[in-house]
Design a protein around this motif. Structure first.
Motif, PDB file in Angstrom:
ATOM      1  N   ARG A 224       8.193  21.039  17.263  1.00  0.00           N
ATOM      2  CA  ARG A 224       9.364  21.914  17.236  1.00  0.00           C
ATOM      3  C   ARG A 224       9.870  22.205  18.651  1.00  0.00           C
ATOM      4  NH1 ARG A 224       6.314  24.612  12.988  1.00  0.00           N
ATOM      5  NH2 ARG A 224       5.660  26.238  14.462  1.00  0.00           N
ATOM      6  N   ALA A 225       8.938  22.507  19.550  1.00  0.00           N
ATOM      7  CA  ALA A 225       9.339  22.825  20.925  1.00  0.00           C
ATOM      8  C   ALA A 225       9.973  21.608  21.596  1.00  0.00           C
ATOM      9  CB  ALA A 225       8.121  23.303  21.712  1.00  0.00           C
ATOM     10  N   ALA A 226       9.334  20.442  21.457  1.00  0.00           N
ATOM     11  CA  ALA A 226       9.850  19.233  22.110  1.00  0.00           C
ATOM     12  C   ALA A 226      11.239  18.878  21.609  1.00  0.00           C
ATOM     13  CB  ALA A 226       8.889  18.071  21.887  1.00  0.00           C
ATOM     14  N   ALA A 227      11.488  19.076  20.311  1.00  0.00           N
ATOM     15  CA  ALA A 227      12.799  18.755  19.746  1.00  0.00           C
ATOM     16  C   ALA A 227      13.901  19.566  20.407  1.00  0.00           C
ATOM     17  CB  ALA A 227      12.793  18.997  18.237  1.00  0.00           C
ATOM     18  N   ARG A 228      13.637  20.825  20.711  1.00  0.00           N
ATOM     19  CA  ARG A 228      14.641  21.659  21.378  1.00  0.00           C
ATOM     20  C   ARG A 228      14.898  21.204  22.814  1.00  0.00           C
ATOM     21  NH1 ARG A 228      13.938  28.021  19.878  1.00  0.00           N
ATOM     22  NH2 ARG A 228      13.555  27.808  17.638  1.00  0.00           N
ATOM     23  N   LEU A 229      13.912  20.526  23.393  1.00  0.00           N
ATOM     24  CA  LEU A 229      13.982  20.163  24.812  1.00  0.00           C
ATOM     25  C   LEU A 229      14.386  18.708  25.027  1.00  0.00           C
ATOM     26  CD1 LEU A 229      10.629  21.937  25.684  1.00  0.00           C
ATOM     27  CD2 LEU A 229      12.901  22.712  26.413  1.00  0.00           C
ATOM     28  N   GLY A 231      12.851  16.028  23.461  1.00  0.00           N
ATOM     29  CA  GLY A 231      11.710  15.123  23.435  1.00  0.00           C
ATOM     30  C   GLY A 231      11.055  14.993  22.085  1.00  0.00           C
ATOM     31  N   THR A 232      10.122  14.065  21.996  1.00  0.00           N
ATOM     32  CA  THR A 232       9.313  13.868  20.801  1.00  0.00           C
ATOM     33  C   THR A 232       7.870  13.584  21.239  1.00  0.00           C
ATOM     34  OG1 THR A 232       9.787  11.484  20.783  1.00  0.00           O
ATOM     35  CG2 THR A 232      11.208  12.900  19.433  1.00  0.00           C
ATOM     36  N   ILE A 233       6.949  13.763  20.307  1.00  0.00           N
ATOM     37  CA  ILE A 233       5.560  13.380  20.566  1.00  0.00           C
ATOM     38  C   ILE A 233       5.439  11.875  20.357  1.00  0.00           C
ATOM     39  CG2 ILE A 233       3.153  13.643  19.879  1.00  0.00           C
ATOM     40  CD1 ILE A 233       3.791  16.451  18.935  1.00  0.00           C
ATOM     41  N   ALA A 234       5.063  11.166  21.412  1.00  0.00           N
ATOM     42  CA  ALA A 234       4.918   9.718  21.328  1.00  0.00           C
ATOM     43  C   ALA A 234       3.505   9.298  20.968  1.00  0.00           C
ATOM     44  CB  ALA A 234       5.327   9.069  22.657  1.00  0.00           C
ATOM     45  N   HIS A 249      -8.190  15.019  24.795  1.00  0.00           N
ATOM     46  CA  HIS A 249      -6.973  14.482  24.180  1.00  0.00           C
ATOM     47  C   HIS A 249      -5.902  14.322  25.254  1.00  0.00           C
ATOM     48  CE1 HIS A 249      -8.934  16.028  20.534  1.00  0.00           C
ATOM     49  NE2 HIS A 249      -8.189  15.171  19.865  1.00  0.00           N
ATOM     50  N   GLY A 250      -5.194  13.222  25.165  1.00  0.00           N
ATOM     51  CA  GLY A 250      -4.008  13.017  25.979  1.00  0.00           C
ATOM     52  C   GLY A 250      -2.789  13.071  25.076  1.00  0.00           C
ATOM     53  N   ILE A 251      -1.920  14.037  25.335  1.00  0.00           N
ATOM     54  CA  ILE A 251      -0.710  14.205  24.518  1.00  0.00           C
ATOM     55  C   ILE A 251       0.475  13.661  25.312  1.00  0.00           C
ATOM     56  CG2 ILE A 251       0.651  15.808  23.148  1.00  0.00           C
ATOM     57  CD1 ILE A 251      -2.402  15.734  22.504  1.00  0.00           C
ATOM     58  N   VAL A 252       1.151  12.672  24.747  1.00  0.00           N
ATOM     59  CA  VAL A 252       2.272  12.034  25.434  1.00  0.00           C
ATOM     60  C   VAL A 252       3.577  12.431  24.750  1.00  0.00           C
ATOM     61  CG1 VAL A 252       3.299   9.852  26.175  1.00  0.00           C
ATOM     62  CG2 VAL A 252       0.804  10.088  26.052  1.00  0.00           C
ATOM     63  N   LEU A 253       4.495  12.964  25.546  1.00  0.00           N
ATOM     64  CA  LEU A 253       5.850  13.243  25.078  1.00  0.00           C
ATOM     65  C   LEU A 253       6.800  12.215  25.683  1.00  0.00           C
ATOM     66  CD1 LEU A 253       6.116  17.133  25.574  1.00  0.00           C
ATOM     67  CD2 LEU A 253       5.304  15.873  23.557  1.00  0.00           C
ATOM     68  N   GLU A 254       7.817  11.837  24.925  1.00  0.00           N
ATOM     69  CA  GLU A 254       8.856  10.957  25.444  1.00  0.00           C
ATOM     70  C   GLU A 254      10.196  11.670  25.337  1.00  0.00           C
ATOM     71  OE1 GLU A 254      10.482   6.371  25.089  1.00  0.00           O
ATOM     72  OE2 GLU A 254       8.578   6.956  24.206  1.00  0.00           O
TER      73      GLU A 254
END
Length: 280
Positions: A224-229, A231-234, A249-254
């Motif tokens: 939800r947060a990434a969508a406003r900014l 981005g998406t979770i890749a 864990h490695g969390i990657v946003l694109e």
């Protein structure tokens, strides 16, 4: 990366001002780290092997950290094996979430390490990736002063240290959406990290968050947060550390669209009113 003038701990002015017993203990730790770095297997777990120059840089960084830790609280992780696993290996393993580390180290990128603290993962990243231009960002001036002294001691020409809040930097025209990659390790909830980082990366750029445990509820909030900014979770990549078998864990946003101008919000607001947990 130019030939660094790797320092001997005996010639550090800060080292020579320490009590005799402390100096001897630090000497023993540095000697043990040198042995460890010479024999440890990087290739199996990272698919990459540092050259001799990079190993010397890692050892010099360890020296600086030990001495700096005597005057300020930089890290509790100081034993030779733990320094390798939790600072060097962990810093570089996060980059593997983007692809082959061996290939990444040959590319050119503009990178920002947000909340760098004592320089992790930013300094190991800059040593391993000499063609990357790395900005180390932290709001604590004492920590940035340490990082700047480490950059000078290692003669790293591809790194700069900046003392500022990420919310302020994210609204600067010459910094906003100017980076190919942002990294963040252990500086707060993932949804807050997303608001710090996504405004700073280009469309098509990525963000790597270094996390310990990770839950499905965190994934939903971050989506939800990434969508406003923009981005998406890749990717959400789980792995274990090679010595202690700790879960990471490695969390990657694109980033797929420009971040709206109102983000990041004023300093302090992302923490008080995190985007992903607001009622939609």
């Amino acid at each position: 990366m130019t030939q660094p003038q790797v320092i001997s701990i005996a010639y550090l002015a800060e080292f020579n001002r320490l009590p005799d017993g402390v100096r001897e203990r630090l000497r023993e730790q540095v000697e043990a780290e040198a042995v460890w770095l010479a024999q440890v297997d990087w290739q199996t777990s990272l698919g990459w092997q540092p050259n001799d120059l990079q190993v010397r840089c890692f050892l010099a960084l360890y020296q600086k950290l030990l001495v700096g830790n005597c005057s300020q609280n930089l890290t509790r992780i100081t034993t030779p094996e733990a320094f390798w696993e939790k600072h060097l290996w962990d810093s570089l393993r996060g980059l593997v979430c983007l692809g082959s580390l061996d290939e990444l180290t040959r590319t050119e990128k503009r990178v920002i390490d947000i909340g760098t603290g004592a320089g992790f993962p930013g300094l190991p990243t800059a040593i391993a990736c000499p063609h990357w231009s790395v900005t180390l960002l932290d709001s604590t001036r004492k920590k940035i002063a340490f990082v700047a002294s480490a950059i000078e001691a290692l003669a790293l020409v591809n790194v700069r240290a900046v003392a500022a809040r990420s919310e302020a930097v994210g609204q600067q025209a010459d910094e906003r959406e100017g980076y190919d990659l942002a990294t963040l390790r252990a500086i707060g909830p993932a949804v807050v990290c997303a608001e710090y980082a996504l405004p700073l990366v280009k469309v098509g750029g990525r963000v790597v968050m270094y996390r310990g445990q990770w839950t499905e509820s965190e994934t939903r909030e971050l989506e939800r947060a990434a969508a406003r900014l923009g981005g998406t979770i890749a990717a959400v990549a789980a792995f274990s550390t090679p010595l202690s078998q700790s879960i990471r864990h490695g969390i990657v946003l694109e980033k797929h669209a420009p971040t709206p101008a109102e983000y990041p919000r004023l300093p302090g607001i992302p923490n008080r009113q995190p985007l992903g947990v607001e009622s939609l």
